[in-house]
Enzyme design. Structure first.
Site, PDB file in Angstrom:
ATOM      1  N   ARG A   1       0.837  -1.211   0.000  1.00  0.00           N
ATOM      2  CA  ARG A   1       0.000   0.000   0.000  1.00  0.00           C
ATOM      3  C   ARG A   1       0.865   1.252   0.000  1.00  0.00           C
ATOM      4  NH1 ARG A   1      -3.387  -0.146   4.961  1.00  0.00           N
ATOM      5  NH2 ARG A   1      -1.562  -1.235   5.700  1.00  0.00           N
TER       6      ARG A   1
ATOM      7  N   ASN B   1      -6.366  -2.611   2.463  1.00  0.00           N
ATOM      8  CA  ASN B   1      -6.340  -4.065   2.638  1.00  0.00           C
ATOM      9  C   ASN B   1      -7.776  -4.569   2.752  1.00  0.00           C
ATOM     10  OD1 ASN B   1      -3.550  -4.394   2.652  1.00  0.00           O
ATOM     11  ND2 ASN B   1      -3.387  -4.260   4.868  1.00  0.00           N
TER      12      ASN B   1
END
Length: 95
Positions: A24, A42
């Protein structure tokens, strides 16, 4: 065809070993370099959902990077959906 200035919205679901490996953070850095706004989140099933809005060309480049060999972890597949931008996004968040 959509107005190029308005841009587009890319939603991409990335599967593989992509959680807990800096994916990320890496996605956020690439998106900001490309001038995109959005988020990388997520999901419970182990995927990362990437939402990016901006110029179509920049979104396509981000998608190439997500599918490329330089990502953290191991990407086994990316599914994308294109739509009209919704707006209201500021910066690029890791969620």
């Amino acid at each position: 065809m959509a107005d190029e200035k308005a841009g587009t919205r890319l939603t991409a679901w990335v599967r593989g070993h992509v959680q807990g490996v800096g994916f990320r953070w890496w996605t956020r850095a690439r998106a900001l370099e490309l001038g995109l706004v959005g988020s990388a989140s997520n999901l419970r099933d182990g995927r990362v959902e990437v939402i990016a809005e901006g110029p179509r060309e920049a979104c396509e480049r981000l998608l190439e990077l997500l599918r490329g060999p330089g990502t953290p972890g191991r990407v086994s597949g990316v599914v994308e959906r294109w739509s009209e931008p919704r707006g209201g996004l500021v910066g690029f968040e890791e969620r």
